[in-house]
Design a protein around this motif. Structure first.
Motif, short mmCIF file in Angstrom:
data_model
loop_
_atom_site.label_atom_id
_atom_site.label_comp_id
_atom_site.label_asym_id
_atom_site.label_seq_id
_atom_site.Cartn_x
_atom_site.Cartn_y
_atom_site.Cartn_z
N ARG A 59 0.84 -1.20 0.00
CA ARG A 59 0.00 0.00 0.00
C ARG A 59 0.88 1.25 0.00
NH1 ARG A 59 -5.06 -0.18 -1.71
NH2 ARG A 59 -6.32 0.52 0.03
N ARG A 96 3.80 1.62 -1.32
CA ARG A 96 4.31 1.83 -2.68
C ARG A 96 3.27 2.51 -3.57
NH1 ARG A 96 6.42 -3.14 -1.60
NH2 ARG A 96 4.82 -4.24 -2.80
N GLU A 97 1.99 2.16 -3.36
CA GLU A 97 0.92 2.77 -4.15
C GLU A 97 0.81 4.28 -3.89
OE1 GLU A 97 -2.75 0.71 -3.34
OE2 GLU A 97 -1.85 -1.25 -3.74
N GLU A 143 7.67 3.21 2.83
CA GLU A 143 7.68 1.77 2.57
C GLU A 143 8.46 1.03 3.65
OE1 GLU A 143 8.72 -1.58 -0.85
OE2 GLU A 143 8.87 0.55 -1.37
N CYS A 201 -2.23 3.03 5.08
CA CYS A 201 -1.62 1.77 4.67
C CYS A 201 -1.97 0.63 5.62
CB CYS A 201 -0.10 1.93 4.57
SG CYS A 201 0.45 3.06 3.28
N HIS A 253 -6.22 -6.06 0.43
CA HIS A 253 -6.81 -4.72 0.53
C HIS A 253 -8.18 -4.79 1.19
CE1 HIS A 253 -4.34 -2.80 -2.98
NE2 HIS A 253 -3.58 -3.37 -2.08
N GLN A 289 -4.79 9.55 -9.11
CA GLN A 289 -4.55 8.16 -8.70
C GLN A 289 -5.62 7.73 -7.69
OE1 GLN A 289 -1.84 6.20 -9.76
NE2 GLN A 289 -1.40 7.84 -11.17
N MET A 319 -7.91 5.63 -5.30
CA MET A 319 -7.64 4.36 -4.59
C MET A 319 -8.81 3.41 -4.72
SD MET A 319 -4.58 4.89 -3.58
CE MET A 319 -4.27 3.41 -2.68
#
Length: 186
Positions: free
Chosen positions: A32, A34-35, A48, A127, A137, A184, A186
């Motif tokens: 998460r 990294r996203e 991270e 995260c 997720h 972006q 989610m």
């Protein structure tokens, strides 16, 4: 060695064998993180690394107080000489001050470890609280329900997570809004 490589190696050594489900969770939390790179910029590697280490305090080899944010942060600071920002994020992850209060450790946590920048605190909450115990997720609402169900509503963890739920959901919302603003969702 890069910060993230060091963090994965350490987390795996501390969690994979004794706590394989926890190891799966932290790898999911790191995924998460990294996203979120588009909104984290220069702090992407830090997030991270923190994500994969946030639950290191559960490791039986270092658990001393039974409060994993405090045990993990102390271990990372005292034994690993870890990055100060990473240590602070681990210490305060996912509204830890509220759980520390339930455990009678709030003053200890607050006096030893300063809070990190709110945007990073929000990112780590997102995260952690949108990742299942097995690394998949989920939503923050489903995650809070899962935690209450697993521990029970009248336990230390159950009481804490119910108190923290409004801030957890708000933090997740703020992160989702920031991600949407950079295209972006989610």
């Amino acid at each position: 060695m890069r910060l993230t490589e060091w963090a994965y190696d350490l987390s795996e050594r501390m969690l994979a064998e004794p706590l394989p489900r926890r190891w799966a969770h932290v790898r999911g939390v790191a995924g998460r993180a990294r996203e979120l790179a588009p909104i984290l910029g220069a702090d992407a590697d830090l997030m991270e690394a923190t994500a994969v280490l946030h639950d290191v305090g559960y490791s039986p080899s270092i658990a001393t107080t039974g409060f994993h944010p405090l045990d993990g942060a102390r271990f990372l600071r005292d034994q690993e000489n870890a990055d100060e920002r990473l240590v602070r994020l681990v210490a305060h992850h996912s509204c830890a001050l509220l759980e520390a209060e339930e455990r009678g450790l709030r003053d200890e946590l607050a006096s030893e470890f300063e809070l990190e920048r709110p945007e990073l605190v929000d990112a780590l909450i997102f995260c952690d609280m949108t990742t299942t115990p097995d690394g998949g997720h989920t939503t923050s609402r489903a995650r809070v329900e899962e935690i209450v169900g697993r521990y029970g509503p009248d336990t230390v963890v159950g009481r804490f997570i119910q108190r923290a739920a409004p801030e957890i959901h708000a933090a997740a919302g703020r992160v989702e809004k920031r991600m949407a603003a950079v295209g972006q969702p989610m």
